[in-house]
Design a protein around this motif. Structure first.
Motif, PDB file in Angstrom:
ATOM      1  N   ASP A 255      30.134  28.377  42.019  1.00  0.00           N
ATOM      2  CA  ASP A 255      30.142  27.768  40.691  1.00  0.00           C
ATOM      3  C   ASP A 255      30.999  28.503  39.667  1.00  0.00           C
ATOM      4  OD1 ASP A 255      28.629  30.039  40.122  1.00  0.00           O
ATOM      5  OD2 ASP A 255      26.718  28.955  40.075  1.00  0.00           O
ATOM      6  N   GLY A 256      31.696  29.567  40.083  1.00  0.00           N
ATOM      7  CA  GLY A 256      32.596  30.255  39.180  1.00  0.00           C
ATOM      8  C   GLY A 256      31.949  31.222  38.214  1.00  0.00           C
ATOM      9  N   ARG A 257      30.651  31.499  38.356  1.00  0.00           N
ATOM     10  CA  ARG A 257      29.991  32.456  37.459  1.00  0.00           C
ATOM     11  C   ARG A 257      30.502  33.869  37.726  1.00  0.00           C
ATOM     12  NH1 ARG A 257      24.892  33.450  38.456  1.00  0.00           N
ATOM     13  NH2 ARG A 257      24.958  32.446  40.515  1.00  0.00           N
ATOM     14  N   VAL A 258      30.784  34.604  36.654  1.00  0.00           N
ATOM     15  CA  VAL A 258      31.164  36.006  36.785  1.00  0.00           C
ATOM     16  C   VAL A 258      29.890  36.824  36.948  1.00  0.00           C
ATOM     17  CG1 VAL A 258      32.257  37.983  35.673  1.00  0.00           C
ATOM     18  CG2 VAL A 258      33.284  35.703  35.485  1.00  0.00           C
ATOM     19  N   LEU A 259      29.787  37.560  38.056  1.00  0.00           N
ATOM     20  CA  LEU A 259      28.557  38.263  38.421  1.00  0.00           C
ATOM     21  C   LEU A 259      28.594  39.751  38.116  1.00  0.00           C
ATOM     22  CD1 LEU A 259      28.072  36.529  41.892  1.00  0.00           C
ATOM     23  CD2 LEU A 259      27.060  35.869  39.695  1.00  0.00           C
ATOM     24  N   GLY A 260      29.766  40.272  37.779  1.00  0.00           N
ATOM     25  CA  GLY A 260      29.866  41.695  37.473  1.00  0.00           C
ATOM     26  C   GLY A 260      31.306  42.139  37.456  1.00  0.00           C
ATOM     27  N   SER A 261      31.529  43.397  37.068  1.00  0.00           N
ATOM     28  CA  SER A 261      32.883  43.930  37.011  1.00  0.00           C
ATOM     29  C   SER A 261      32.853  45.439  37.151  1.00  0.00           C
ATOM     30  CB  SER A 261      33.570  43.536  35.701  1.00  0.00           C
ATOM     31  OG  SER A 261      32.930  44.147  34.597  1.00  0.00           O
ATOM     32  N   VAL A 262      33.991  46.007  37.559  1.00  0.00           N
ATOM     33  CA  VAL A 262      34.182  47.459  37.624  1.00  0.00           C
ATOM     34  C   VAL A 262      35.578  47.770  37.098  1.00  0.00           C
ATOM     35  CG1 VAL A 262      32.605  47.849  39.568  1.00  0.00           C
ATOM     36  CG2 VAL A 262      35.026  47.344  40.009  1.00  0.00           C
ATOM     37  N   PRO A 263      35.809  48.989  36.614  1.00  0.00           N
ATOM     38  CA  PRO A 263      37.152  49.356  36.153  1.00  0.00           C
ATOM     39  C   PRO A 263      38.086  49.627  37.324  1.00  0.00           C
ATOM     40  CG  PRO A 263      35.659  51.219  35.955  1.00  0.00           C
ATOM     41  CD  PRO A 263      34.817  50.050  36.362  1.00  0.00           C
ATOM     42  N   THR A 264      39.386  49.384  37.103  1.00  0.00           N
ATOM     43  CA  THR A 264      40.420  49.713  38.083  1.00  0.00           C
ATOM     44  C   THR A 264      41.518  50.485  37.382  1.00  0.00           C
ATOM     45  OG1 THR A 264      41.690  47.688  37.708  1.00  0.00           O
ATOM     46  CG2 THR A 264      39.927  47.571  39.354  1.00  0.00           C
ATOM     47  N   GLY A 265      42.626  50.702  38.083  1.00  0.00           N
ATOM     48  CA  GLY A 265      43.778  51.357  37.485  1.00  0.00           C
ATOM     49  C   GLY A 265      44.775  50.354  36.940  1.00  0.00           C
ATOM     50  N   ALA A 266      45.906  50.869  36.450  1.00  0.00           N
ATOM     51  CA  ALA A 266      46.937  50.024  35.843  1.00  0.00           C
ATOM     52  C   ALA A 266      47.862  49.457  36.905  1.00  0.00           C
ATOM     53  CB  ALA A 266      47.743  50.838  34.841  1.00  0.00           C
ATOM     54  N   GLY A 267      48.256  48.201  36.724  1.00  0.00           N
ATOM     55  CA  GLY A 267      49.206  47.589  37.639  1.00  0.00           C
ATOM     56  C   GLY A 267      48.608  47.184  38.963  1.00  0.00           C
ATOM     57  N   THR A 268      47.339  46.772  38.972  1.00  0.00           N
ATOM     58  CA  THR A 268      46.705  46.349  40.213  1.00  0.00           C
ATOM     59  C   THR A 268      47.397  45.106  40.764  1.00  0.00           C
ATOM     60  OG1 THR A 268      44.572  47.273  39.587  1.00  0.00           O
ATOM     61  CG2 THR A 268      44.558  45.556  41.251  1.00  0.00           C
ATOM     62  N   ASP A 269      47.681  45.122  42.066  1.00  0.00           N
ATOM     63  CA  ASP A 269      48.437  44.018  42.652  1.00  0.00           C
ATOM     64  C   ASP A 269      47.907  43.576  44.007  1.00  0.00           C
ATOM     65  OD1 ASP A 269      50.406  42.172  42.197  1.00  0.00           O
ATOM     66  OD2 ASP A 269      51.974  43.322  43.178  1.00  0.00           O
ATOM     67  N   ALA A 270      46.800  44.141  44.480  1.00  0.00           N
ATOM     68  CA  ALA A 270      46.237  43.705  45.755  1.00  0.00           C
ATOM     69  C   ALA A 270      44.747  44.018  45.779  1.00  0.00           C
ATOM     70  CB  ALA A 270      46.928  44.398  46.938  1.00  0.00           C
TER      71      ALA A 270
END
Length: 361
Positions: A255-270
């Motif tokens: 259903d497209g609900r956002v369930l959570g998130s975490v930080p990453t680095g700059a320029g993520t591409d994969a």
């Protein structure tokens, strides 16, 4: 229109800025159990002069590294170059070759080309080229859907084209284009007749019915902005979109609900998901590898930020050994102005310096 990715990440960045980000983001951060990923080995790839996606064929144990003049194929067990597609390389240019999709059930592979916009079908055993099929302009990411035996390319790098081309993997016939509300980046298929695609320019995810070739849903995925990478846990029906604002979000594929998130680095591409460990990864051009995991309660937690090397922005997973493969090189400064040989003004790899980086637990 979102610029094409450069050697450093989703957008071309000044070298000094990238190194500054690397210094700020290379410390290990842990939430939950420590995965312990670290550099296992470096392997020189002197014939690689520029790359985009890395793709691993789990059946034949081959790693495909896109290259300016075609695809370099590395045996992941011996770490020796097995060949190239085409052989000998006959596709000179800058940024023309993007990625590879595999139809192991058909014994065929498919290469996406930006110029001329097309996919090239080849034999997975002999690496011989079989045919070429035109796509829409700006062809970039490529995905095979086993449910329909169709290949899909994300097109959106030129002249305002925002769509996905569908191709019959058996006959090579182009079946049509599916219009999108913005510039697509990466896509994944769930094996059940759905293709999910990052719509980077709108910070959205789209869902396409791979049988009817209709766009059936578009979801906002805040706090993600400018999603460039996408991975999927097909069993738990979760998507992982890595984004230009240094976060990775977990999204319900139902259903497209956002369930959570975490930080990453700059320029993520994969981004890739390991079904054996439950770990999800995001690699970036600034020089870190984000490792996250879903808890039993369904939370996405950060496990580790692994220092890699600047430029190592795309990756592939070997689900058998749980190892991660990245490629980088030493880079010359980007040109002050675009040139015919480098129309996007990307930093260019110094010949003979490309190397494969292998990370494991």
């Amino acid at each position: 229109m979102r610029p094409r990715r450069g050697a450093w990440g989703g957008r071309v960045r000044r070298i000094g800025a990238v190194l500054s980000v690397l210094g700020l983001s290379s410390a290990v951060g842990v939430a939950g159990p420590v995965a312990g990923y670290h550099l296992v080995r470096r392997v020189d790839l002197p014939t690689v002069t520029g790359w985009d996606y890395l793709s691993l064929d789990p059946v034949r144990r081959d790693l495909y590294v896109s290259n300016n003049s075609g695809i370099v194929v590395v045996d992941v067990d011996t770490l020796r170059i097995r060949g190239t597609v085409p052989s000998p390389p006959t596709w000179p240019g800058v940024g023309l070759v993007h990625g590879v999709a595999f139809a192991d059930d058909l014994g065929r592979g498919f290469v996406s080309r930006e110029q001329p916009p097309s996919i090239v079908t080849f034999d997975l055993s002999s690496l011989a080229v079989l045919r070429s099929t035109p796509t829409d302009v700006g062809t970039d990411a490529i995905v095979y859907d086993p449910a329909t035996r169709r290949v899909f390319t994300a097109n959106g790098k030129h002249r305002g084209v925002h769509d996905v081309t569908a191709i019959d993997a058996v006959t090579g016939r182009a079946l049509g284009d599916v219009a999108l509300p913005g510039v697509p980046e990466f896509a994944v298929a769930d094996g059940r007749g759905h293709l999910y695609v990052n719509i980077a320019s709108a910070s959205e995810l789209g869902r396409i019915d791979t049988r009817t070739l209709r766009l059936t849903a578009v979801w906002k995925i805040a706090p993600c902005r400018d999603p460039s990478a996408l991975a999927m846990d097909p069993v738990r029906r979760r998507l992982f979109a890595a984004c230009g604002n240094r976060v990775m979000v977990m999204v319900s594929a139902n259903d497209g609900r956002v369930l959570g998130s975490v930080p990453t680095g700059a320029g993520t591409d994969a981004a890739v998901f390991d079904p054996g460990t439950g770990d999800v990864f995001a690699s970036n051009g600034a020089g870190t590898l984000t490792v996250a995991r879903t808890t039993r309660r369904g939370r996405l937690v950060l496990v580790q930020q692994v220092p890699t090397e600047p430029g190592a922005r795309t990756m592939a997973l070997d689900a058998k050994t749980h190892r991660i493969f990245l490629v980088t090189a030493r880079f010359a400064a980007p040109p002050a102005k675009p040139t015919p040989a480098n129309p996007h003004g990307y930093p260019t790899a110094i010949p003979g310096t490309a190397r494969l980086l292998i990370y494991g637990r």
